[in-house]
Design a protein around this motif. Structure first.
Motif, PDB file in Angstrom:
ATOM      1  N   GLY A  28       0.773  -1.195   0.117  1.00 46.36           N
ATOM      2  CA  GLY A  28       0.062   0.026  -0.257  1.00 46.36           C
ATOM      3  C   GLY A  28       0.853   1.179  -0.181  1.00 46.36           C
ATOM      4  N   HIS A  29       2.222   1.130   0.278  1.00 51.31           N
ATOM      5  CA  HIS A  29       2.920   2.326   0.189  1.00 51.31           C
ATOM      6  C   HIS A  29       3.397   2.433  -1.295  1.00 51.31           C
ATOM      7  CE1 HIS A  29       4.106   2.511   4.883  1.00 51.31           C
ATOM      8  NE2 HIS A  29       2.805   2.440   4.497  1.00 51.31           N
ATOM      9  N   THR A  30       3.558   3.899  -1.815  1.00 50.76           N
ATOM     10  CA  THR A  30       3.913   3.954  -3.048  1.00 50.76           C
ATOM     11  C   THR A  30       5.377   4.936  -2.855  1.00 50.76           C
ATOM     12  OG1 THR A  30       2.640   6.216  -2.911  1.00 50.76           O
ATOM     13  CG2 THR A  30       1.382   4.138  -3.663  1.00 50.76           C
ATOM     14  N   SER A  31       5.523   5.513  -1.834  1.00 51.07           N
ATOM     15  CA  SER A  31       6.804   6.221  -1.925  1.00 51.07           C
ATOM     16  C   SER A  31       8.001   5.186  -1.216  1.00 51.07           C
ATOM     17  CB  SER A  31       6.625   7.435  -1.055  1.00 51.07           C
ATOM     18  OG  SER A  31       6.225   8.392  -1.808  1.00 51.07           O
ATOM     19  N   VAL A  32       9.269   5.309  -1.854  1.00 47.78           N
ATOM     20  CA  VAL A  32      10.289   4.857  -1.307  1.00 47.78           C
ATOM     21  C   VAL A  32      11.538   5.783  -1.179  1.00 47.78           C
ATOM     22  CG1 VAL A  32      12.200   3.310  -2.070  1.00 47.78           C
ATOM     23  CG2 VAL A  32       9.997   2.530  -2.172  1.00 47.78           C
TER      24      VAL A  32
END
Lengths: 112, 109
Positions: A28-32
């Motif tokens: 669900g996380h889109t930023s790295v």
């Protein structure tokens, strides 16, 4: 729920070689985000990827690069390795630009 | 240039005592201030965080105090335990997290 996973845990390379480090974000996380933590030093911002695009980079030379894949996992590449690149490389993920970021365990890169 | 200044570099506290770590910043665009705890060989773990519209936040033995006008914030660890021995990093967020240099806390039993 699985946390941020990084691979490999340890990596030993020779000066001048290339290193590839991988990061799988929390579902669900889109930023790295990628950070470098040299021994005894704080965390230095390397790169930010969001929705497959590089959004910003820190004060590092172009031989530090990466990408984010459609499944939001990410890869950090370090070319022409130098001895001073030896450090713990940390990946963190967040929900888009949302501020709560969670870190993986890191990849310990040693350049000999 | 260090955007977040953290002090002290290290501290030693007796079991049951209070540990206090201070951070200061200049960038008024920062909108979120987390603290991370890191054990040797591990990645940093999010401990507690605060937004600038709140002056204090408490979670268990950990409290953040925030002074927006002074652009300072601090972490208080109450009733310090040997398991709290770790390195603590403050951070501030605009589009990324900028970290302080870290404080190594040692809790003596």
């Amino acid at each position: 729920e699985a946390g941020v996973t990084q691979s490999p845990t340890h990596l030993i390379k020779t000066r001048g070689q290339q290193a590839t480090l991988r990061c799988s974000p929390i579902s669900g996380h889109t930023s790295v985000y990628w950070y470098q933590q040299a021994l005894g030093l704080g965390l230095q911002f390397l790169l930010w990827y969001d929705e497959g695009e590089e959004r910003n980079r820190g004060n590092f030379p172009p031989r530090f690069s990466g990408r984010q894949f459609p499944n939001y996992s990410s890869e950090l590449n370090v070319n022409a390795l130098e001895l001073e690149d030896s450090a713990l490389y940390l990946c963190a993920s967040a929900v888009g630009h949302y501020t709560e970021a969670f870190f993986g365990q890191g990849t310990r890169l040693t350049v000999v | 240039q260090q955007q977040v200044k953290q002090s002290p570099q290290s501290l030693i506290v007796q079991k049951g005592g209070i540990s206090i770590i201070n951070c200061a910043y200049e960038n008024t665009a920062f909108d979120y201030f987390p603290w991370y705890q890191q054990f040797p060989g591990k990645g940093p773990a999010l401990l507690i965080a605060i937004r600038p519209d709140v002056s204090e936040k408490k979670e268990g033995r950990f409290t953040i105090s925030f002074n927006k006008s002074a652009k300072q914030f601090s972490l208080h660890i109450m009733d310090s335990q040997p398991g709290d021995s770790a390195t603590y990093f403050c951070a501030a967020h605009d589009y990324k997290l900028s970290f302080g240099a870290g404080t190594t806390v040692t809790v003596r039993a």
